[in-house]
Design a protein around this motif. Structure first.
Motif, PDB file in Angstrom:
ATOM      1  N   SER A   1      44.997  47.262  40.263  1.00 39.75           N
ATOM      2  CA  SER A   1      45.470  48.645  40.305  1.00 39.75           C
ATOM      3  C   SER A   1      44.706  49.567  41.578  1.00 39.75           C
ATOM      4  O   SER A   1      45.185  50.672  42.085  1.00 39.75           O
ATOM      5  CB  SER A   1      44.784  49.531  39.042  1.00 39.75           C
TER       6      SER A   1
ATOM      7  N   PRO B   1      40.172  45.270  40.595  1.00 42.29           N
ATOM      8  CA  PRO B   1      41.380  45.348  39.787  1.00 42.29           C
ATOM      9  C   PRO B   1      42.583  45.670  40.758  1.00 42.29           C
ATOM     10  O   PRO B   1      42.649  46.344  41.733  1.00 42.29           O
ATOM     11  CB  PRO B   1      41.095  46.637  39.086  1.00 42.29           C
TER      12      PRO B   1
ATOM     13  N   THR C   1      39.490  39.175  41.319  1.00 43.25           N
ATOM     14  CA  THR C   1      40.394  40.199  40.911  1.00 43.25           C
ATOM     15  C   THR C   1      41.108  40.097  39.529  1.00 43.25           C
ATOM     16  O   THR C   1      41.040  38.860  39.010  1.00 43.25           O
ATOM     17  CB  THR C   1      41.482  40.456  41.951  1.00 43.25           C
ATOM     18  N   GLU C   2      41.715  41.149  38.822  1.00 42.03           N
ATOM     19  CA  GLU C   2      42.402  40.881  37.697  1.00 42.03           C
ATOM     20  C   GLU C   2      43.350  42.032  37.367  1.00 42.03           C
ATOM     21  O   GLU C   2      43.314  42.930  38.344  1.00 42.03           O
ATOM     22  CB  GLU C   2      41.216  41.048  36.674  1.00 42.03           C
ATOM     23  N   TYR C   3      44.123  42.253  36.613  1.00 42.96           N
ATOM     24  CA  TYR C   3      45.156  43.159  36.331  1.00 42.96           C
ATOM     25  C   TYR C   3      45.110  43.511  34.794  1.00 42.96           C
ATOM     26  O   TYR C   3      44.603  42.664  33.940  1.00 42.96           O
ATOM     27  CB  TYR C   3      46.522  42.819  36.707  1.00 42.96           C
TER      28      TYR C   3
END
Length: 92
Positions: free
Chosen positions: A90, A88, A32-34
């Protein structure tokens, strides 16, 4: 996830190129990432995470991760994470 993985630092940050570097075959995409930037819902310096297994039911089974500079926290259901598939923040 088992073993040591190379997520590409310092040539890649998350799934994005960083520092002018190019991907290499041994790099592994993050789970995951932001978003990175100066906005209120963005981050600047990821600080790992953990799957929550404590007594708060709404957090059980969530991968909780945060940002060192902004103090923001995000959660993603751990069951939706898979090696090589970037989710993500989001999305949740």
């Amino acid at each position: 996830f088992t073993g040591l993985l190379n997520y590409g630092w310092a040539r890649r940050e998350g799934s994005q190129p960083y520092n002018g570097g190019a991907d290499q075959p041994g790099f592994t995409l993050p789970a995951t990432e932001y978003a990175h930037g100066s906005g209120q819902r963005e981050g600047r310096s990821i600080t790992g995470g953990v799957v929550y297994r404590g007594p708060i039911e709404d957090l059980q089974g969530q991968y909780v991760f945060g940002d060192f500079i902004t103090n923001n926290l995000w959660t993603v259901p751990a069951a939706s994470l898979a090696l090589g598939n970037v989710v993500p923040s989001s999305a949740y």
